[in-house]
Motif scaffolding. Structure first.
Motif: not given
Length: 300
Positions: A41-44, A36-39
């Protein structure tokens, strides 16, 4: 997973300093949190943490974003608390529709008792003898006579059984005689609701017993209050629910005639919408109405 949940994960990891310590608070596995953290960061398109083998450290962008996330979560929690408090508070409006046929009964005394206990509740009362769209008209409760025709969207709680009774004023009976049966009723003036307004139960009763409700001796009114005032003034014999004229009978302002005849009986229901979860004020009102009618005694 929703963005809001990702924000919650991000805040919790930031506050705990590591994914492993955040896992028990979030009730999530460490791999799920990491994903969820990686997701996020990816979206931001921004790195939020500097990762080391011991802990996670917020980047400058992460620190800035953390404050915004905390504000968002606080706002949502505040909105939830306000809504919950509003649902729980015994304040606001209760919209009720009821038939005029029961307006002279104990209904208003019961509403007054409820208002004394809960003075911040205000009533929106609507008289109608037709069943409105409770959803479309934003009506909370209905007091209705007779079984519901369509119970797929509504719930009806039986309150008290009522009966139609024939009554006349003492002045009228002094001028004529007291009818003891339906045969003698033919010699009397009647005061009835107009053909479009008369109840189905009374119309069927007249039809079954071959009573001509459009005879030359029948006065007609389009409102039950007009029927009451006409009978009270001595124009003839009228038909009312026992619930609505109990005090008049007890004080001999009206006299019960045709006592041996079995006139139609009806159940009074408290009706509310099936699809909606009742708020605290509506639950309190429902239980109050039930208890008041359960203890109410008809003494004719």
């Amino acid at each position: 997973m929703s963005k809001f949940r990702q924000y919650q994960v991000f805040v919790q990891v930031s506050e705990q300093g590591s994914i492993s310590r955040a896992a028990p608070f979030l009730n999530m596995s460490q791999p799920a949190i990491s994903k969820q953290i990686m997701s996020l960061e990816t979206s931001l398109k921004t790195q939020l943490f500097v990762r080391s083998h011991k802990k996670l450290t917020l980047t400058a962008a992460g620190k800035q974003f953390l404050e915004h996330c905390k504000l968002i979560i606080a706002e949502v929690r505040n909105a939830e608390e306000q809504l919950l408090n509003q649902q729980q508070a015994l304040t606001g409006r209760i919209a009720i529709t009821l038939s005029k046929a029961i307006s002279r009964g104990p209904v208003f005394d019961i509403l007054a008792s409820f208002s004394q206990q809960f003075p911040d509740i205000r009533f929106d009362l609507r008289f109608s003898d037709t069943f409105e769209d409770m959803h479309g008209e934003d009506i909370d409760f209905a007091l209705r006579l007779g079984q519901l025709r369509d119970n797929s969207h509504l719930i009806g709680i039986p309150l008290i059984e009522t009966q139609l009774i024939a009554c006349a004023s003492p002045a009228y009976l002094q001028k004529t005689s007291t009818p003891k049966n339906l045969t003698e009723l033919a010699n009397h003036q009647l005061v009835l609701m107009s053909p479009l307004a008369i109840s189905v139960a009374l119309r069927d009763y007249f039809s079954q017993n071959k009573i001509d409700r459009q005879c030359k001796k029948c006065h007609q009114c389009d409102d039950i209050e007009a029927v009451f005032q006409s009978v009270r003034a001595g124009l003839g014999i009228g038909f009312f629910l026992d619930l609505s004229i109990q005090s008049e009978l007890q004080n001999s302002r009206l006299m019960h005639v045709l006592q041996e005849e079995k006139l139609p009986r009806k159940m009074l229901y408290l009706v509310y919408k099936k699809s909606e979860k009742l708020s605290q004020k509506h639950l309190m009102f429902k239980e109050f109405i039930k208890s008041q009618f359960t203890s109410y005694q008809l003494d004719l």
